[in-house]
Design an enzyme around this catalytic site. Structure first.
Site, PDB file in Angstrom:
ATOM      1  CB  SER A  40      -0.955   0.012   1.195  1.00 34.94           C
ATOM      2  OG  SER A  40      -0.316  -0.406   2.354  1.00 34.94           O
TER       3      SER A  40
ATOM      4  CG  MET B 100      -2.079  -5.413   9.530  1.00 30.98           C
ATOM      5  SD  MET B 100      -3.498  -4.308   9.452  1.00 30.98           S
ATOM      6  CE  MET B 100      -3.140  -3.170  10.815  1.00 30.98           C
ATOM      7  CB  SER B 101       0.481  -7.836   3.893  1.00 31.06           C
ATOM      8  OG  SER B 101       1.651  -7.042   3.873  1.00 31.06           O
TER       9      SER B 101
ATOM     10  CG  HIS C  75      -5.070   4.019   6.261  1.00 29.02           C
ATOM     11  ND1 HIS C  75      -4.186   2.969   6.065  1.00 29.02           N
ATOM     12  CD2 HIS C  75      -5.642   4.261   5.056  1.00 29.02           C
ATOM     13  CE1 HIS C  75      -4.227   2.621   4.791  1.00 29.02           C
ATOM     14  NE2 HIS C  75      -5.089   3.379   4.163  1.00 29.02           N
TER      15      HIS C  75
ATOM     16  CG  HIS D  36      -8.292  -1.694  -2.037  1.00 34.97           C
ATOM     17  ND1 HIS D  36      -7.397  -2.678  -1.691  1.00 34.97           N
ATOM     18  CD2 HIS D  36      -8.083  -0.689  -1.167  1.00 34.97           C
ATOM     19  CE1 HIS D  36      -6.691  -2.272  -0.658  1.00 34.97           C
ATOM     20  NE2 HIS D  36      -7.087  -1.077  -0.306  1.00 34.97           N
TER      21      HIS D  36
ATOM     22  CE1 TYR E 215      -7.335  -4.522   5.612  1.00 37.47           C
ATOM     23  CE2 TYR E 215      -5.116  -5.311   6.058  1.00 37.47           C
ATOM     24  CZ  TYR E 215      -5.980  -4.456   5.398  1.00 37.47           C
ATOM     25  OH  TYR E 215      -5.481  -3.537   4.521  1.00 37.47           O
ATOM     26  CD  GLU E 216      -8.657  -6.331   1.558  1.00 37.28           C
ATOM     27  OE1 GLU E 216      -9.049  -5.473   0.770  1.00 37.28           O
ATOM     28  OE2 GLU E 216      -7.776  -7.164   1.272  1.00 37.28           O
TER      29      GLU E 216
ATOM     30  CG  HIS F 175      -4.542  -6.765   3.070  1.00 29.15           C
ATOM     31  ND1 HIS F 175      -4.837  -5.867   2.074  1.00 29.15           N
ATOM     32  CD2 HIS F 175      -3.241  -6.547   3.420  1.00 29.15           C
ATOM     33  CE1 HIS F 175      -3.756  -5.134   1.819  1.00 29.15           C
ATOM     34  NE2 HIS F 175      -2.781  -5.521   2.614  1.00 29.15           N
TER      35      HIS F 175
ATOM     36  CB  ALA G 124       2.764   0.178   4.496  1.00 25.37           C
TER      37      ALA G 124
ATOM     38  CG  ASN H 296       3.057   3.467  11.323  1.00 27.55           C
ATOM     39  OD1 ASN H 296       2.946   2.868  10.240  1.00 27.55           O
ATOM     40  ND2 ASN H 296       2.811   2.894  12.469  1.00 27.55           N
TER      41      ASN H 296
HETATM   42  N1  HPA Z   1       0.961  -1.966  12.345  1.00 25.65           N
HETATM   43  C1  HPA Z   1       0.488  -2.874  11.480  1.00 25.65           C
HETATM   44  N2  HPA Z   1       0.461  -2.694  10.169  1.00 25.65           N
HETATM   45  C2  HPA Z   1       0.949  -1.535   9.696  1.00 25.65           C
HETATM   46  C3  HPA Z   1       1.462  -0.545  10.533  1.00 25.65           C
HETATM   47  C4  HPA Z   1       1.473  -0.763  11.945  1.00 25.65           C
HETATM   48  O1  HPA Z   1       1.911   0.063  12.752  1.00 25.65           O
HETATM   49  N3  HPA Z   1       1.872   0.468   9.730  1.00 25.65           N
HETATM   50  C5  HPA Z   1       1.606   0.105   8.452  1.00 25.65           C
HETATM   51  N4  HPA Z   1       1.055  -1.110   8.423  1.00 25.65           N
END
Ligand code: HPA
Length: 274
Positions: free
Chosen positions: A31, A212-213, A248, A62, A86-87, A84, A114, A236
């Site tokens: 992403s 998460m991937s 996000h 998306h 989580y989707e 994903h 990411a 982040n």
């Molecule tokens: N946690 C989980 N997934 C993420 C994060 C995070 O801090 N940043 C970007 N994807």
């Protein structure tokens, strides 16, 4: 399980009918890191919804497409938009494209994502070469009857991220003056971000980044003997490291800020692929 192979073959036959070359490298664009798609020459774009048996994208708006073409004269296919867990996707759907790639004859996979920085020496905007992963919180994509035609029941994960490809990535980073960090990526299911206590626990387990991937895709690729290179964009600092909530928008902003550098790095890696 015969069903799965039949489905894969249908998908592969369809894709072969649309392209007139065999890609060498598959790339999953994480992403905010989609800019690499602009580097693809002679692009042939196939939306996921046109591909038989491909999972459906569940998130409105998306992007979901395969882009076949060349980067620095290397034949590639890129996934713009991944599936994903989580989707709401089953793990089988999350990893379906990876199995398709292997059955298209592709032996190399570049996974990008990411991620939150767990290692406190990292800063947002850093790129991290994935040296290993923690899959403990991930439903294993290989759960269920093993498909022997794809790989063994108990695949080895000792060197999930290919050593030679890691050397190659560090060489590219050196050439481009990119300060490429290295570290362990830990999977968490999401979609809520982790709690500060979870991040502390992950750090104690040896994680440098969290996301998460990537882990399901890597396990599936290794099951089939593909070589994997993984790079995270630290978008982040993970929860609790800074005195501020996560959002996000920050993830997307940082992704945008570094996507040029990231694309240049992956492009150089592909140019020097061996
Ligand atoms: N946690 C989980 N997934 C993420 C994060 C995070 O801090 N940043 C970007 N994807």
């Amino acid at each position: 399980m015969k069903d799965m192979l039949k489905k894969l073959d249908e998908t592969v036959e369809f894709l072969k009918s649309k392209i007139d070359f065999a890609p060498e490298i598959a790339i999953i664009l994480g992403s905010g890191l989609g800019k690499l798609a602009d580097f693809i020459k002679d692009a042939k774009v196939i939306p996921y919804e046109d591909i038989p048996n491909f999972p459906e994208t569940t998130v409105a708006g998306h992007e979901g497409k395969l882009i076949f073409g060349t980067i620095n004269n290397r034949k590639v296919v890129a996934m713009k938009g991944r599936f994903h867990y989580y989707e709401g996707n089953e793990m089988g759907a999350v990893v379906y494209p990876i199995r398709v790639f292997k059955r298209l004859g592709i032996e190399n996979l570049i996974v990008t994502n990411a991620a939150g920085g767990v290692n406190t020496s990292f800063k947002p905007g850093d790129l991290m070469l994935i040296t290993d992963h923690i899959s403990l919180f991930c439903e294993n994509p290989l759960r269920g009857e093993n498909i022997d035609d794809l790989g063994p029941r108990f695949p080895d994960m000792t060197v999930a991220y290919d050593r030679n490809l890691r050397t190659l990535a560090l060489e590219s980073a050196g050439r481009l003056g990119v300060d490429l960090k290295s570290g362990v990526y830990s999977y968490c299911k999401g979609p809520s971000y982790e709690s500060p206590a979870e991040i502390k626990a992950l750090r104690n387990l040896g994680a440098d980044a969290v996301g998460m991937s990537t882990v399901p895709e890597t396990i599936t690729a290794r099951h089939m003997g593909m070589r994997v290179l993984g790079i995270s964009c630290i978008t982040n600092m993970a929860a609790g490291i800074l005195d501020q909530p996560l959002n996000h928008a920050e993830v997307m902003e940082t992704g945008k800020r570094v996507e040029k550098m990231f694309s240049a790095l992956v492009s150089d890696i592909i140019e020097n692929w061996r």
